[in-house]
Scaffold this active site. Structure first.
Site, PDB file in Angstrom:
ATOM      1  N   THR A 378      18.896  58.202  35.143  1.00 30.96           N
ATOM      2  CA  THR A 378      17.701  58.808  35.719  1.00 30.96           C
ATOM      3  C   THR A 378      16.494  58.346  34.928  1.00 30.96           C
ATOM      4  O   THR A 378      16.618  57.654  33.928  1.00 30.96           O
ATOM      5  CB  THR A 378      17.787  60.345  35.679  1.00 30.96           C
ATOM      6  OG1 THR A 378      17.895  60.756  34.318  1.00 30.96           O
ATOM      7  CG2 THR A 378      18.977  60.861  36.465  1.00 30.96           C
ATOM      8  N   THR A 665      15.390  50.145  31.671  1.00 28.69           N
ATOM      9  CA  THR A 665      14.117  50.080  32.403  1.00 28.69           C
ATOM     10  C   THR A 665      13.242  51.307  32.186  1.00 28.69           C
ATOM     11  O   THR A 665      12.021  51.225  32.300  1.00 28.69           O
ATOM     12  CB  THR A 665      14.371  49.901  33.915  1.00 28.69           C
ATOM     13  OG1 THR A 665      15.188  50.991  34.369  1.00 28.69           O
ATOM     14  CG2 THR A 665      15.073  48.592  34.194  1.00 28.69           C
ATOM     15  N   CYS A 666      13.873  52.458  31.888  1.00 29.29           N
ATOM     16  CA  CYS A 666      13.064  53.663  31.669  1.00 29.29           C
ATOM     17  C   CYS A 666      12.144  53.507  30.469  1.00 29.29           C
ATOM     18  O   CYS A 666      11.077  54.111  30.413  1.00 29.29           O
ATOM     19  CB  CYS A 666      13.969  54.869  31.454  1.00 29.29           C
ATOM     20  SG  CYS A 666      14.949  55.297  32.896  1.00 29.29           S
ATOM     21  N   PHE A 667      12.596  52.709  29.490  1.00 32.50           N
ATOM     22  CA  PHE A 667      11.834  52.547  28.253  1.00 32.50           C
ATOM     23  C   PHE A 667      11.207  51.162  28.142  1.00 32.50           C
ATOM     24  O   PHE A 667      10.667  50.812  27.088  1.00 32.50           O
ATOM     25  CB  PHE A 667      12.738  52.807  27.043  1.00 32.50           C
ATOM     26  CG  PHE A 667      13.492  54.104  27.128  1.00 32.50           C
ATOM     27  CD1 PHE A 667      12.820  55.306  27.000  1.00 32.50           C
ATOM     28  CD2 PHE A 667      14.854  54.122  27.378  1.00 32.50           C
ATOM     29  CE1 PHE A 667      13.503  56.506  27.085  1.00 32.50           C
ATOM     30  CE2 PHE A 667      15.545  55.322  27.470  1.00 32.50           C
ATOM     31  CZ  PHE A 667      14.869  56.516  27.327  1.00 32.50           C
TER      32      PHE A 667
END
Length: 699
Positions: A378, A665-667
């Site tokens: 997520t 990809t979140c970071f």
């Protein structure tokens, strides 16, 4: 001095005697220099105030009639005993609220007048009294406008002082601005008769308009001219030093210029020709106005419609800043955020059910997306991918909801034949919600609207030039009709009547553009009307239900119809393109490199040097694929990499050199093994860039 006793027929004898005691105490204090507390007497005077308004007014008037204010001011000046502040502060607690709001202002006004003569304008007690008077003005009806002129003059002078240059960053204080606003609001309410609010007042006609007090109007106009001249100087200084000012972190008082300009604009609307002058003065100072908007315009009670209605005085950044204040901010309530589990093969249908069935307010909490049958992940990376994929599905012409513009396949407008989908109107409402959510969550989706569709959302008339991208063939045909020789058109060589043939699910239907349109021939006189009616039918009437449902979905998120209308009306068509699609410029490797940091690698390591050389040799599409794999960002913000919410990071991976790079990809984290050579690294990166490993959410 003997203690005075008031007797006889005077009204409120106890009050008069009490005031006599106060005056005696003050006299003794001045002469004998001994401190005698008179606070209890002042408090007692307040508590004895009658409860009914009529009697309270005459009772409080005895305080002024007796000369008590003069005595207290004299005491303050000689011995600096601040009983005045105590008296005014106590009145708020001791008097009934209606009496304090409506009747106590004349006493405060008296103190202001006396102190203004006795002390300097910077005296703390005088400033306190003036501010107290300002806060009471709009609740009382027994103060004359002329009485406040001196205080408005003082505050106007304060607001006009200062410089915004790089050498001396001094501007008006918030305290002065709030005071000025209180006095000015009272003045404008008193000057402008409600019956004449829509009437512009020529300066030369004051005395011919009986519903105005020409002295008050003249004063207000003079005040406007003085402040406008000073603000013009300040803004010009700001324009001259705009680059320096943008780099300065301190406000320097500049944050108050925007509210001052708002007040001046309001005043300008009262006078014939004044508003035009207002905008004429601001036009050369556009860059200063835009800076003020971007840096100081805040969401809240402040309204910025006066700026939004003048797009020629703003740029994209300032317009975007203002319209984004019309939409809700994403909360940090992760516990109550909207959660979706989406199966990729059924992405559109499952997203439709989840979004359309949700309470709109919950959609402005953080959205949590999980793609089923995959490693659960997520965060913003998954959310960005979901927005991009769901928009691609909504606007895919195969789903019959929207049509692509022939001249630009990224541009879409509603399909008049969308009813082939029984749920088409519900899906248009869903589309409106999704686009509004993309804007709220600041997601670029790679989809833009045809000009005619954008104008309808803005409530603006659609003309022939506006359909050029959506139907170039119809545009060309209409243009030819308009440009034909009038004599040829009048010979009826075209054989046209006021009808239009419509294709509905494979069958043809003739629509009359006017009553009995089949009997009305198109000629040189009515051909403009004929073209307008065709455009109206094709790009407004035929899709009115679809546009209405899309608008309602958008309104579900932004809160109300007024916000929706103002949002679209305040933007240029190209502005919305940039907000939905991001930058169209090629990815700059230098910009990319400047916004990348390193973890377990150093900028001087060979692997980092190889990486940027390889990226520099990539094609445009390869760079986009690599960026998407790294960040799940397919469309950069218009500001480039500095517009991203995080800095990018390259991390040394512990994986063996036969493995591909991976990403979080979140970071915005790209994990690269310590490859032994540039050729090996290039081969691994090209697999990602050429085979589009980054087309799905990957780690």
């Amino acid at each position: 001095m003997a203690r005075k006793t008031f007797t006889g027929t005077l009204q409120y004898p106890q009050a008069w005697n009490l005031i006599g005691d106060i005056l005696y105490d003050i006299h003794v204090m001045c002469k004998a220099r001994i401190l005698i507390c008179i606070k209890s007497r002042l408090t007692r005077f307040l508590t004895m105030t009658p409860k009914d308004t009529n009697n309270a007014a005459s009772y409080l008037a005895t305080f002024v009639s007796s000369g008590a204010p003069e005595a207290l001011v004299k005491l303050y000046k000689v011995r600096a005993y601040d009983f005045i502040r105590y008296f005014i502060t106590s009145s708020k607690d001791e008097l009934r609220k209606p009496i304090y709001n409506e009747l106590f202002a004349p006493l405060v006004l008296e103190f202001c007048k006396l102190l203004r003569k006795a002390v300097t304008q910077d005296d703390a007690l005088y400033i306190f009294c003036r501010a107290s008077l300002g806060s009471m003005l709009n609740k009382t009806g027994i103060i004359s406008v002329q009485d406040i002129f001196p205080f408005v003059d003082e505050l106007a002078t304060k607001l006009s002082q200062g410089s915004v240059s790089s050498r001396e960053s001094i501007g008006p204080s918030l305290t002065h601005l709030l005071e000025f606003n209180n006095f000015l609001r009272f003045m404008m309410n008193a000057v402008v008769d409600p019956k004449a609010l829509d009437t512009l007042v020529p300066m030369r006609y004051y005395q011919k308009r009986p519903w105005y007090d020409h002295r008050q109007l003249g004063y207000l106009y003079s005040l406007y001219l003085i402040l406008m001249a000073n603000l013009q100087t300040r803004l010009t200084e700001m324009v001259d030093d705009i680059e320096v000012i943008r780099s300065v972190k301190q406000d320097g008082g500049w944050d108050q210029y925007l509210p001052i300009l708002k007040q001046l604009h309001y005043i300008s609307q009262l006078y014939e020709g004044a508003e035009e002058t207002f905008w004429t003065i601001l036009r050369p100072n556009k860059s200063a106005l835009c800076h003020l908007v971007i840096r100081y315009a805040k969401k809240g009670d402040e309204q910025y419609n006066w700026i939004l209605n003048h797009k020629d005085l703003t740029d994209f950044e300032s317009r975007r800043h203002l319209v984004m204040m019309l939409v809700p901010k994403v909360t940090h309530d992760y516990d109550n955020g909207h959660k979706m589990r989406i199966n990729r093969p059924n992405l559109l249908a499952e997203s439709f059910q989840s979004i359309n069935g949700a309470d709109p307010s919950s959609l402005c909490d953080p959205l949590s997306i999980v793609f089923t049958n995959e490693e659960e992940a997520t965060g913003n990376g998954v959310l960005r991918e979901w927005f991009m994929l769901v928009c691609q599905a909504i606007f895919n012409p195969q789903n019959a909801l929207f049509l692509a513009c022939p001249t630009d396949r990224r541009r879409f407008f509603p399909n008049p034949a969308s009813e082939v989908n029984p749920l088409h109107l519900e899906y248009f409402r869903f589309a409106g919600r999704v686009i509004a959510l993309a804007l709220v969550h600041k997601m670029h989706v790679g989809i833009v609207f045809g000009r005619a569709f954008f104008l309808q959302l803005a409530g603006i008339h659609v003309s022939l030039e506006d359909i050029k991208d959506a139907d170039p063939y119809l545009y060309s045909s209409c243009r030819q009709i308009l440009e034909m020789d009038p004599c040829v058109v009048d010979q009826d060589v075209l054989g046209l009547t006021f009808t239009w043939e419509v294709d509905e699910l494979g069958s043809k239907r003739v629509v009359e553009l006017l009553p009995d349109g089949e009997q009305i021939s198109v000629n040189s006189i009515n051909r403009n009307l004929y073209i307008d009616l065709i455009i109206e039918h094709q790009f407004v009437t035929s899709i009115s239900q679809q546009v209405s449902q899309f608008s309602e979905g958008f309104v579900d998120i932004v809160g109300n119809e007024e916000n929706k209308n103002l949002f679209f009306k305040s933007l240029e068509h190209e502005d919305l393109d940039r907000m939905l699609c991001g930058s169209e410029s090629e990815i700059s490797v230098d910009d990319w490199k400047a916004h990348t940091q390193y973890n377990r690698y150093k900028e001087t390591d060979l692997q980092i040097d190889w990486f940027w050389k390889i990226v520099g040799e990539m094609s445009v599409e390869q760079r986009k694929a690599l960026l998407f794999f790294w960040t799940s960002v397919k469309y950069l913000p218009v500001e480039g990499f500095c517009g991203l919410d995080l800095r990018l990071c390259i991390t040394k991976s512990d994986e063996t050199c036969d493995r591909l790079p991976s990403s979080h990809t979140c970071f915005y984290q790209l994990r690269i093994p310590a490859y032994p050579s540039m050729d090996v690294m290039k081969q691994r990166l090209n697999i990602i860039a050429d085979e589009h490993v980054g087309c799905g959410f990957g780690i």
